[in-house]
Design a protein around this motif. Structure first.
Motif, PDB file in Angstrom:
ATOM      1  N   VAL A  15       0.858  -1.181   0.000  1.00 25.27           N
ATOM      2  CA  VAL A  15       0.000   0.000   0.000  1.00 25.27           C
ATOM      3  C   VAL A  15       0.893   1.230   0.000  1.00 25.27           C
ATOM      4  O   VAL A  15       1.643   1.460   0.951  1.00 25.27           O
ATOM      5  CB  VAL A  15      -0.936   0.033   1.217  1.00 25.27           C
ATOM      6  CG1 VAL A  15      -1.823   1.285   1.164  1.00 25.27           C
ATOM      7  CG2 VAL A  15      -1.800  -1.221   1.271  1.00 25.27           C
ATOM      8  N   GLN A  16       0.833   1.983  -1.081  1.00 28.56           N
ATOM      9  CA  GLN A  16       1.585   3.234  -1.150  1.00 28.56           C
ATOM     10  C   GLN A  16       0.731   4.341  -0.529  1.00 28.56           C
ATOM     11  O   GLN A  16      -0.325   4.679  -1.042  1.00 28.56           O
ATOM     12  CB  GLN A  16       1.933   3.599  -2.586  1.00 28.56           C
ATOM     13  CG  GLN A  16       2.791   4.855  -2.691  1.00 28.56           C
ATOM     14  CD  GLN A  16       3.060   5.273  -4.125  1.00 28.56           C
ATOM     15  OE1 GLN A  16       2.215   5.129  -4.993  1.00 28.56           O
ATOM     16  NE2 GLN A  16       4.268   5.799  -4.366  1.00 28.56           N
ATOM     17  N   MET A  17       1.207   4.895   0.581  1.00 27.90           N
ATOM     18  CA  MET A  17       0.482   5.956   1.285  1.00 27.90           C
ATOM     19  C   MET A  17       1.139   7.292   0.966  1.00 27.90           C
ATOM     20  O   MET A  17       2.279   7.547   1.370  1.00 27.90           O
ATOM     21  CB  MET A  17       0.488   5.703   2.791  1.00 27.90           C
ATOM     22  CG  MET A  17      -0.279   6.737   3.593  1.00 27.90           C
ATOM     23  SD  MET A  17      -2.031   6.793   3.159  1.00 27.90           S
ATOM     24  CE  MET A  17      -2.590   5.203   3.793  1.00 27.90           C
ATOM     25  N   LEU A  18       0.437   8.133   0.234  1.00 24.53           N
ATOM     26  CA  LEU A  18       0.958   9.437  -0.152  1.00 24.53           C
ATOM     27  C   LEU A  18       0.095  10.541   0.444  1.00 24.53           C
ATOM     28  O   LEU A  18      -1.127  10.393   0.563  1.00 24.53           O
ATOM     29  CB  LEU A  18       0.970   9.586  -1.672  1.00 24.53           C
ATOM     30  CG  LEU A  18       1.896   8.648  -2.458  1.00 24.53           C
ATOM     31  CD1 LEU A  18       1.720   8.881  -3.952  1.00 24.53           C
ATOM     32  CD2 LEU A  18       3.353   8.837  -2.059  1.00 24.53           C
ATOM     33  N   MET A  37      -0.625  -4.259  -5.425  1.00 27.34           N
ATOM     34  CA  MET A  37      -0.263  -2.899  -5.035  1.00 27.34           C
ATOM     35  C   MET A  37      -1.435  -1.959  -5.241  1.00 27.34           C
ATOM     36  O   MET A  37      -2.153  -2.054  -6.243  1.00 27.34           O
ATOM     37  CB  MET A  37       0.937  -2.396  -5.834  1.00 27.34           C
ATOM     38  CG  MET A  37       1.320  -0.958  -5.523  1.00 27.34           C
ATOM     39  SD  MET A  37       2.757  -0.393  -6.464  1.00 27.34           S
ATOM     40  CE  MET A  37       2.674   1.388  -6.179  1.00 27.34           C
ATOM     41  N   THR A  38      -1.627  -1.076  -4.283  1.00 28.90           N
ATOM     42  CA  THR A  38      -2.623  -0.021  -4.425  1.00 28.90           C
ATOM     43  C   THR A  38      -2.063   1.247  -3.801  1.00 28.90           C
ATOM     44  O   THR A  38      -1.186   1.188  -2.933  1.00 28.90           O
ATOM     45  CB  THR A  38      -3.954  -0.414  -3.754  1.00 28.90           C
ATOM     46  OG1 THR A  38      -4.947   0.571  -4.027  1.00 28.90           O
ATOM     47  CG2 THR A  38      -3.789  -0.547  -2.249  1.00 28.90           C
ATOM     48  N   THR A  39      -2.548   2.405  -4.259  1.00 29.31           N
ATOM     49  CA  THR A  39      -2.108   3.696  -3.738  1.00 29.31           C
ATOM     50  C   THR A  39      -3.266   4.377  -3.032  1.00 29.31           C
ATOM     51  O   THR A  39      -4.396   4.353  -3.525  1.00 29.31           O
ATOM     52  CB  THR A  39      -1.595   4.600  -4.874  1.00 29.31           C
ATOM     53  OG1 THR A  39      -0.460   3.970  -5.496  1.00 29.31           O
ATOM     54  CG2 THR A  39      -1.161   5.961  -4.340  1.00 29.31           C
ATOM     55  N   ALA A  40      -2.987   4.958  -1.869  1.00 33.15           N
ATOM     56  CA  ALA A  40      -4.005   5.656  -1.088  1.00 33.15           C
ATOM     57  C   ALA A  40      -3.521   7.059  -0.765  1.00 33.15           C
ATOM     58  O   ALA A  40      -2.321   7.311  -0.656  1.00 33.15           O
ATOM     59  CB  ALA A  40      -4.304   4.897   0.203  1.00 33.15           C
ATOM     60  N   THR A  41      -4.462   7.976  -0.631  1.00 32.20           N
ATOM     61  CA  THR A  41      -4.162   9.349  -0.232  1.00 32.20           C
ATOM     62  C   THR A  41      -4.424   9.496   1.265  1.00 32.20           C
ATOM     63  O   THR A  41      -5.500   9.130   1.745  1.00 32.20           O
ATOM     64  CB  THR A  41      -5.025  10.349  -1.014  1.00 32.20           C
ATOM     65  OG1 THR A  41      -4.819  10.148  -2.409  1.00 32.20           O
ATOM     66  CG2 THR A  41      -4.651  11.778  -0.660  1.00 32.20           C
ATOM     67  N   ALA A  76     -10.559   1.116  -2.071  1.00 33.71           N
ATOM     68  CA  ALA A  76      -9.536   0.645  -3.011  1.00 33.71           C
ATOM     69  C   ALA A  76      -9.042  -0.746  -2.628  1.00 33.71           C
ATOM     70  O   ALA A  76      -8.787  -1.590  -3.501  1.00 33.71           O
ATOM     71  CB  ALA A  76      -8.367   1.630  -3.053  1.00 33.71           C
ATOM     72  N   LEU A  77      -8.934  -1.004  -1.337  1.00 32.01           N
ATOM     73  CA  LEU A  77      -8.483  -2.319  -0.880  1.00 32.01           C
ATOM     74  C   LEU A  77      -9.570  -3.374  -1.057  1.00 32.01           C
ATOM     75  O   LEU A  77      -9.285  -4.539  -1.303  1.00 32.01           O
ATOM     76  CB  LEU A  77      -8.038  -2.237   0.580  1.00 32.01           C
ATOM     77  CG  LEU A  77      -6.773  -1.411   0.794  1.00 32.01           C
ATOM     78  CD1 LEU A  77      -6.552  -1.126   2.274  1.00 32.01           C
ATOM     79  CD2 LEU A  77      -5.548  -2.120   0.226  1.00 32.01           C
ATOM     80  N   VAL A  78     -10.830  -2.947  -0.917  1.00 28.19           N
ATOM     81  CA  VAL A  78     -11.934  -3.870  -1.182  1.00 28.19           C
ATOM     82  C   VAL A  78     -11.984  -4.205  -2.670  1.00 28.19           C
ATOM     83  O   VAL A  78     -12.166  -5.364  -3.065  1.00 28.19           O
ATOM     84  CB  VAL A  78     -13.282  -3.257  -0.707  1.00 28.19           C
ATOM     85  CG1 VAL A  78     -14.446  -4.139  -1.145  1.00 28.19           C
ATOM     86  CG2 VAL A  78     -13.270  -3.096   0.806  1.00 28.19           C
TER      87      VAL A  78
END
Length: 290
Positions: free
Chosen positions: A203-206, A264-268, A280-282
Motif C-alpha cells: 500500500v503506497q500511502m501518499l 499494489m494499491t495507492t491511497a491518499t 480501493a483495498l476492497v
C-alpha cells in the motif's frame, strides 16, 4: 510513543473492525503453493521447519534435529503455516511529513489491517522498518496497546534489510505500508518481502502534497530524511518533470509488484484518515466488508 499516535491506532482499529482480510489470489514467485488453510490443524503434509518459539506445540518438536544441532526445531505442516499476517510500517521520516495526515493514515491503516486479520481468524504481528526490521511492542495484540512506534529513521525500508533482516513467519501474508519514495530498484525490497510468503500486499500511502505539485515560483524544499534545505525556482517545465518522475516511479513499483506476484494499491492520506472507507483495498480484494 506520542499520545496522538495511539489515538490514530485506535481510530484505525475501529475502522478495521468493519473489514475481513482476504488472501490475494496472486501468489508471490517462490511461494510454496496456493492459499493455505486459515486455521491451524493436524495435516500430515509436511512443508518446512523453523526454530521453536514459546507457545509452539511440544509434539511438533523435531527431536532428531535437536540431537544433531542442539537447537529446538519444530515441524510445520500445510494447514499450520499460513493463518498469519505480518504488517510492516515504514518508519522513515518521510512518513511523518509536516503539515499532512500521512502518519495518521499510515498508523491507522496498519491498525486496520491487524483488526481485519483478527476478523478473518488470522494472527497478526506489526513490524516497523527502521534501524532494521523490528517487531512493534505488543504488536501481536490489539493495536490500541501497541507501543514504541516513531518516524525517526533517516533511511528507507531497503536500507532496513541491510541493517537487520526480520524473522517473519513462513508462508504468511505480508503487508507493506510505505510512501515508496526512495531511490532504488523496487525488486530489491519486494523479493525480500515475498520470500517464503503466501501473499504480498503493498500500500503506497501518499499525502496530497506528495501528489499535487506546488505553485510556480520560488520554493524552499526540506529533505524530510536529512533536513537538507534547497531553494528552487519552479516553472512549468520543472512541475511537468516532477509529475512525470512520480508517474515513472509508481509504474516501476507496479511493474515490480506484478513480477513479484504482489498486489499494489495507492491511497491518499487525507482521504483515508477523513472517512476510513477502504474502497480501493476492497476493490483489489485485499479486504472485504465484514
Amino acid at each position: 510513543m506520542e499520545e496522538a499516535y495511539r489515538q490514530h491506532l485506535v481510530n484505525g482499529e475501529r475502522a478495521g473492525a468493519r473489514y475481513v482480510l482476504n488472501a490475494p489470489r496472486i501468489v508471490p514467485l517462490g511461494a510454496a503453493g496456493d492459499q493455505l488453510a486459515k486455521r491451524a490443524g493436524s495435516s500430515l503434509e509436511f512443508i518446512d521447519r523453523r526454530e521453536y518459539q514459546p507457545g509452539d506445540d511440544l509434539r511438533a518438536i523435531d527431536w532428531s534435529g535437536f540431537a544433531r544441532s542442539d537447537k529446538l526445531i519444530v515441524k510445520l505442516y500445510r494447514d499450520e503455516v499460513s493463518p498469519h499476517a505480518d504488517i510492516i510500517l515504514d518508519g522513515s521520516r518521510s512518513m511523518n511529513l509536516e503539515g499532512t495526515r500521512k502518519a495518521e493514515a499510515a498508523l491507522g491503516l496498519t491498525a486496520a489491517f491487524a483488526a481485519a486479520s483478527f476478523n478473518a481468524g488470522y494472527s497478526a504481528s506489526a513490524w516497523i522498518a527502521a534501524d532494521g526490521y523490528r517487531p512493534v511492542e505488543n504488536g501481536s495484540s490489539r493495536p490500541s496497546i501497541w507501543d514504541g512506534i516513531d518516524f525517526e529513521y533517516t533511511g528507507s525500508p531497503a536500507d532496513s534489510f541491510r541493517r537487520a533482516a526480520p524473522r517473519w513467519r513462513p508462508y504468511g501474508i505480508r503487508i507493506l505500508i510505505s510512501d515508496l519514495l526512495w531511490i532504488g530498484d523496487p525488486m530489491e525490497t519486494l523479493s525480500r518481502i515475498a520470500e517464503r510468503a503466501s501473499a504480498v500486499v503493498v500500500v503506497q500511502m501518499l499525502a496530497e502534497s506528495d501528489i499535487a505539485t506546488p505553485e510556480r515560483g520560488n520554493v524552499r524544499f526540506v529533505d524530510s530524511e536529512t533536513e537538507e534545505m534547497q531553494e528552487i525556482f519552479l516553472d512549468a517545465g520543472a512541475l511537468a518533470r516532477y509529475r512525470n518522475a512520480l508517474a515513472r516511479h509508481q509504474e516501476r513499483w507496479h511493474t515490480a509488484c506484478r513480477q513479484a506476484g504482489a498486489v499494489m494499491t495507492t491511497a491518499t492520506a487525507e482521504e483515508t484518515a477523513s472517512e476510513w472507507k477502504l474502497d480501493a483495498l476492497v476493490k483489489s480484494e485485499v479486504l472485504q466488508v465484514a
